[in-house]
Scaffold this active site. Structure first.
Site, mmCIF file in Angstrom:
data_model
loop_
_atom_site.group_PDB
_atom_site.id
_atom_site.type_symbol
_atom_site.label_atom_id
_atom_site.label_comp_id
_atom_site.label_asym_id
_atom_site.label_seq_id
_atom_site.Cartn_x
_atom_site.Cartn_y
_atom_site.Cartn_z
ATOM 1 N N GLY A 33 0.994 -1.158 -0.116
ATOM 2 C CA GLY A 33 -0.191 0.055 -0.032
ATOM 3 C C GLY A 33 0.617 1.101 0.002
ATOM 4 O O GLY A 33 1.840 1.331 -0.665
ATOM 5 N N ALA A 34 0.524 1.997 0.341
ATOM 6 C CA ALA A 34 1.235 3.796 0.356
ATOM 7 C C ALA A 34 1.420 3.360 -0.883
ATOM 8 O O ALA A 34 2.481 3.830 -1.119
ATOM 9 C CB ALA A 34 1.718 3.718 1.869
ATOM 10 N N HIS A 36 2.291 5.182 -4.461
ATOM 11 C CA HIS A 36 2.629 6.100 -4.653
ATOM 12 C C HIS A 36 3.149 6.086 -6.464
ATOM 13 O O HIS A 36 3.107 4.632 -7.170
ATOM 14 C CB HIS A 36 4.389 6.810 -4.264
ATOM 15 C CG HIS A 36 5.449 5.564 -3.898
ATOM 16 N ND1 HIS A 36 6.144 5.265 -4.947
ATOM 17 C CD2 HIS A 36 5.684 5.353 -2.822
ATOM 18 C CE1 HIS A 36 6.719 4.221 -4.893
ATOM 19 N NE2 HIS A 36 6.705 3.938 -3.300
ATOM 20 N N HIS A 39 5.076 2.958 -8.103
ATOM 21 C CA HIS A 39 4.191 1.396 -7.631
ATOM 22 C C HIS A 39 3.061 1.744 -9.134
ATOM 23 O O HIS A 39 3.076 0.928 -10.018
ATOM 24 C CB HIS A 39 3.089 2.108 -6.365
ATOM 25 C CG HIS A 39 3.726 1.301 -5.364
ATOM 26 N ND1 HIS A 39 3.577 2.083 -3.972
ATOM 27 C CD2 HIS A 39 4.307 0.614 -4.774
ATOM 28 C CE1 HIS A 39 4.183 2.026 -3.176
ATOM 29 N NE2 HIS A 39 4.928 0.691 -3.546
ATOM 30 N N GLU A 151 13.592 -1.243 -8.781
ATOM 31 C CA GLU A 151 15.202 -1.644 -8.789
ATOM 32 C C GLU A 151 15.437 -0.658 -6.738
ATOM 33 O O GLU A 151 16.623 -0.769 -7.188
ATOM 34 C CB GLU A 151 15.851 -0.772 -9.839
ATOM 35 C CG GLU A 151 16.079 -2.106 -11.730
ATOM 36 C CD GLU A 151 17.075 -1.477 -12.405
ATOM 37 O OE1 GLU A 151 17.420 0.089 -12.326
ATOM 38 O OE2 GLU A 151 17.280 -2.282 -12.868
ATOM 39 N N ARG A 190 8.064 5.481 2.395
ATOM 40 C CA ARG A 190 8.533 6.702 3.657
ATOM 41 C C ARG A 190 8.788 7.742 3.401
ATOM 42 O O ARG A 190 9.650 8.808 4.468
ATOM 43 C CB ARG A 190 10.249 5.825 4.425
ATOM 44 C CG ARG A 190 9.283 4.145 4.724
ATOM 45 C CD ARG A 190 10.672 3.652 5.166
ATOM 46 N NE ARG A 190 10.136 2.085 6.209
ATOM 47 C CZ ARG A 190 9.843 1.250 5.524
ATOM 48 N NH1 ARG A 190 10.640 1.007 4.199
ATOM 49 N NH2 ARG A 190 9.962 0.290 6.243
#
Ligand code: PAF
Length: 280
Positions: A33-34, A36, A39, A151, A190
């Protein structure tokens, strides 16, 4: 597009069985999730290879140590579903921890090779066993043809590639170059922990690695390039876990300069741990 949400392995398998019947090929993008742009870029790359894309959202407790950020890891199911849908994801698998690790669950994938390179594994000893265990389950549960990995988490990419090969899981793991902000900061879930000044400061990781890679390409000795990069980051106030150059495939310490090389770093900025890597 509105993606279909499934929360159980049985429901997931009903969907994938129907795709298989139609002769469709599909890719999986595993996430916690989270969501951005890193993704959603993986989703776009998946759509280029396959007819369908599955994203998985599961904050995997097995890859967090007791002192890590499991409880405060950013969670926003509605926002994640919206972003993944806008990127063209067909189906999102959101298992519960109780389903993923049902009572009595005891199996862990034990790793060697790139998982023991002395990088993330040195600082987060339980991390890759947790990652490999959940990723092996996701590969088997989805039965996907392709798995898209960034990567950015370079050691993770090498670990899951090796694991799928060693366990004969019929999936092709595709590494996708890191998505960066225009100023070079690697996209990461993060990054939300960084204050505005820290966000600015964090750029130094990428610029320091870029600088070191240029020096190595120009003939500088690997160890002196690494020492100089470490000193630069420390002088800027980072607490450096490692800056190193490794064989880009095995992550072993290079024996020759003509091996494929990867510069890899991990450092703390305040309370946030940042990782980044670039090819040499
Ligand atoms: O990179 C991540 O987000 C996680 O480690 C992964 C691959 C989804 C496994 O939980």
């Amino acid at each position: 597009m509105k993606p279909k949400l499934v929360r159980t392995v049985a429901a997931l398998r009903r969907e994938t069985a129907s795709w298989r019947k139609q002769g469709l090929r599909y890719a999986v993008v595993p996430t916690m999730g989270a969501i951005h742009e890193g993704h959603t870029h993986l989703v776009s790359k998946g759509l280029k290879r396959a007819d369908r894309v599955i994203a998985t959202i599961f904050v995997n407790p097995k890859q967090f140590a007791a002192n890590e950020d499991l409880d405060k890891y950013p969670r926003d199911e509605e926002g994640d579903v919206r972003k993944l849908g806008a990127a063209g994801t067909h189906l999102i698998f959101l298992p519960s921890p109780g389903d993923m690790y049902a009572p009595g669950f005891t199996t862990t994938v034990t790793l060697g090779g790139p998982a023991k390179a002395g990088l993330e594994d040195k600082f987060r000893p339980q991390f890759f066993d947790g990652v490999a265990t959940v990723v092996a389950k996701l590969f088997i549960q989805t039965g996907a043809d392709y798995a898209m990995f960034g990567e950015k988490d370079y050691q993770q990419l090498k670990v899951v590639t090796r694991m799928a090969k060693d366990l004969d899981i019929p999936i092709e793991v595709i590494g996708v170059p890191t998505v960066r902000d225009p100023d070079g900061l690697a996209k990461s879930s993060r990054n939300v922990y960084l204050s505005k000044p820290e966000r600015q400061h964090a750029l130094a990781i990428y610029s320091t690695l870029t600088h070191a890679a240029e020096h190595i390409r120009a003939g500088q000795n690997l160890q002196s390039a690494i020492r100089a990069a470490t000193r630069t980051l420390m002088a800027l106030g980072f607490k450096v876990d490692y800056v190193t150059v490794r064989n880009a495939d095995t992550l072993a310490i290079p024996q020759h300069r003509d091996e494929p090389l990867r510069l890899i770093a991990a450092a703390w900025l305040g309370k946030t741990r940042l990782i980044d890597n670039i090819p040499v």
